[in-house]
Design a protein around this motif. Structure first.
Motif, mmCIF file in Angstrom:
data_model
loop_
_atom_site.group_PDB
_atom_site.id
_atom_site.type_symbol
_atom_site.label_atom_id
_atom_site.label_comp_id
_atom_site.label_asym_id
_atom_site.label_seq_id
_atom_site.Cartn_x
_atom_site.Cartn_y
_atom_site.Cartn_z
ATOM 1 N N PHE A 1 0.819 -1.211 0.000
ATOM 2 C CA PHE A 1 0.000 0.000 0.000
ATOM 3 C C PHE A 1 0.856 1.266 0.000
ATOM 4 O O PHE A 1 0.330 2.355 0.235
ATOM 5 C CB PHE A 1 -0.930 0.004 1.219
ATOM 6 N N ARG A 2 2.132 1.132 -0.276
ATOM 7 C CA ARG A 2 2.998 2.303 -0.412
ATOM 8 C C ARG A 2 2.480 3.186 -1.537
ATOM 9 O O ARG A 2 2.137 2.729 -2.604
ATOM 10 C CB ARG A 2 4.442 1.900 -0.703
ATOM 11 N N GLY A 3 2.430 4.474 -1.280
ATOM 12 C CA GLY A 3 1.942 5.405 -2.290
ATOM 13 C C GLY A 3 0.478 5.758 -2.139
ATOM 14 O O GLY A 3 0.005 6.735 -2.729
ATOM 15 N N LEU A 4 -0.257 4.978 -1.365
ATOM 16 C CA LEU A 4 -1.666 5.292 -1.146
ATOM 17 C C LEU A 4 -1.805 6.598 -0.377
ATOM 18 O O LEU A 4 -2.715 7.382 -0.620
ATOM 19 C CB LEU A 4 -2.344 4.149 -0.377
ATOM 20 N N ASP A 5 -0.872 6.833 0.546
ATOM 21 C CA ASP A 5 -0.858 8.082 1.319
ATOM 22 C C ASP A 5 0.469 8.777 1.050
ATOM 23 O O ASP A 5 1.522 8.333 1.497
ATOM 24 C CB ASP A 5 -1.005 7.772 2.811
ATOM 25 N N ASN A 6 0.419 9.882 0.295
ATOM 26 C CA ASN A 6 1.658 10.573 -0.069
ATOM 27 C C ASN A 6 1.906 11.820 0.771
ATOM 28 O O ASN A 6 2.709 12.675 0.408
ATOM 29 C CB ASN A 6 1.636 10.958 -1.558
ATOM 30 N N ASP A 7 1.223 11.925 1.903
ATOM 31 C CA ASP A 7 1.437 13.044 2.810
ATOM 32 C C ASP A 7 2.642 12.728 3.692
ATOM 33 O O ASP A 7 2.539 11.992 4.676
ATOM 34 C CB ASP A 7 0.195 13.279 3.672
ATOM 35 N N VAL A 8 3.792 13.270 3.343
ATOM 36 C CA VAL A 8 5.034 12.960 4.047
ATOM 37 C C VAL A 8 5.042 13.538 5.460
ATOM 38 O O VAL A 8 5.533 12.914 6.402
ATOM 39 C CB VAL A 8 6.248 13.483 3.251
ATOM 40 N N ARG A 9 4.478 14.721 5.626
ATOM 41 C CA ARG A 9 4.529 15.401 6.926
ATOM 42 C C ARG A 9 3.595 14.775 7.955
ATOM 43 O O ARG A 9 3.928 14.695 9.136
ATOM 44 C CB ARG A 9 4.184 16.880 6.740
ATOM 45 N N ASP A 10 2.418 14.358 7.515
ATOM 46 C CA ASP A 10 1.444 13.820 8.470
ATOM 47 C C ASP A 10 0.724 12.617 7.845
ATOM 48 O O ASP A 10 -0.474 12.674 7.555
ATOM 49 C CB ASP A 10 0.429 14.903 8.850
ATOM 50 N N PRO A 11 1.431 11.507 7.647
ATOM 51 C CA PRO A 11 0.811 10.350 6.996
ATOM 52 C C PRO A 11 -0.210 9.668 7.903
ATOM 53 O O PRO A 11 -0.001 9.547 9.113
ATOM 54 C CB PRO A 11 2.002 9.438 6.717
ATOM 55 N N LEU A 12 -1.300 9.235 7.296
ATOM 56 C CA LEU A 12 -2.307 8.491 8.039
ATOM 57 C C LEU A 12 -2.087 6.992 7.926
ATOM 58 O O LEU A 12 -2.458 6.236 8.811
ATOM 59 C CB LEU A 12 -3.711 8.835 7.508
ATOM 60 N N ILE A 13 -1.495 6.567 6.820
ATOM 61 C CA ILE A 13 -1.284 5.146 6.570
ATOM 62 C C ILE A 13 0.199 4.822 6.710
ATOM 63 O O ILE A 13 1.031 5.332 5.965
ATOM 64 C CB ILE A 13 -1.786 4.747 5.168
ATOM 65 N N VAL A 14 0.519 3.976 7.677
ATOM 66 C CA VAL A 14 1.905 3.591 7.947
ATOM 67 C C VAL A 14 2.180 2.252 7.267
ATOM 68 O O VAL A 14 1.481 1.267 7.529
ATOM 69 C CB VAL A 14 2.163 3.477 9.459
ATOM 70 N N THR A 15 3.196 2.227 6.415
ATOM 71 C CA THR A 15 3.494 1.001 5.671
ATOM 72 C C THR A 15 4.888 0.447 5.949
ATOM 73 O O THR A 15 5.264 -0.570 5.368
ATOM 74 C CB THR A 15 3.365 1.243 4.158
ATOM 75 N N GLY A 16 5.659 1.081 6.770
ATOM 76 C CA GLY A 16 6.996 0.571 7.051
ATOM 77 C C GLY A 16 8.019 1.042 6.040
ATOM 78 O O GLY A 16 7.727 1.836 5.145
ATOM 79 N N PHE A 17 9.234 0.534 6.180
ATOM 80 C CA PHE A 17 10.350 0.957 5.343
ATOM 81 C C PHE A 17 10.659 -0.109 4.300
ATOM 82 O O PHE A 17 10.587 -1.312 4.574
ATOM 83 C CB PHE A 17 11.590 1.223 6.206
#
Length: 212
Positions: free
Chosen positions: A130-146
């Protein structure tokens, strides 16, 4: 009970008709009517998220799964073929609460989920798919790991963060496991356009079973 047997054990309608002295067309009608009634009870995405927030939840768990389907004809055949899994299927997106209880499912990949999460004040844990689903770098809602690559190796801290995330996401697998106890999902024979309705009906049945 006949319809539940069809859904739980993937009994063919013709076999059930022969064993119960009921016409195949009647069983098909009963199945479709019950699925429609149950699916109507499944919560909408916005209401499901607001309920989690109201109960004190802070995050939901997101995951996707591929449900195998029959091969189709024409252009729809290629569209429903998964090169990754090497068979035909439909992708479904599901949400569970932090304990792995299913709260929503749909064939829609994103379905404006970010907007609904923000409206409910919730975050979400997901895998790298799901990387890319949330592109808000400053305040992401979806955490996908590294994500590691050939040119970028993960640091010790990033590996630790990924392990913590994996532990937090583990309950979502239990939610899918309960859902897949319905053997009708072994291979969907219904029209793909009606597949979401079937999954939502099974979500309602699964939660009734798990919470009884």
């Amino acid at each position: 009970m006949i319809v539940l047997a069809v859904l739980r054990h993937d009994q063919r309608l013709a076999d059930m008709a022969g064993g119960t002295n009921v016409s195949e067309s009647s069983i098909r009608r009963w199945r479709d009517e019950l699925i429609a009634l149950l699916a109507a009870q499944a919560p909408r995405l916005d209401r499901a998220l607001k309920k989690v927030a109201k109960q004190g939840g802070e995050v939901v768990l997101i995951d996707g799964t591929l449900i195998r389907t029959q091969r189709r004809t024409g252009r729809a055949d290629r569209r429903n073929y998964s090169g990754k899994h090497h068979h035909h299927g439909l992708h479904f997106l599901a949400l569970t609460d932090e304990k792995g209880r299913l709260i929503w499912i749909s064939a829609a990949r994103h379905d404006h989920i970010l907007a609904h999460l923000r409206a409910a004040g919730l975050g979400a844990l997901a895998d790298l798919g799901f990387r890319g689903l949330d592109n808000d770098v400053r305040d992401p809602l979806i955490v996908t790991g590294f994500h590691a690559s050939r040119t970028h190796k993960l640091t010790r801290g990033q590996k630790t963060a990924n392990r913590v995330l994996a532990v937090g996401r583990a309950p979502v697998e239990h939610g899918f496991a309960h859902l897949k106890n319905w053997r009708t999902l072994t291979k969907l024979r219904t029209d793909p356009a009606r597949a979401t309705q079937l999954l939502r009906a099974l979500l309602v049945l699964t939660n009734l079973e798990v919470n009884r």
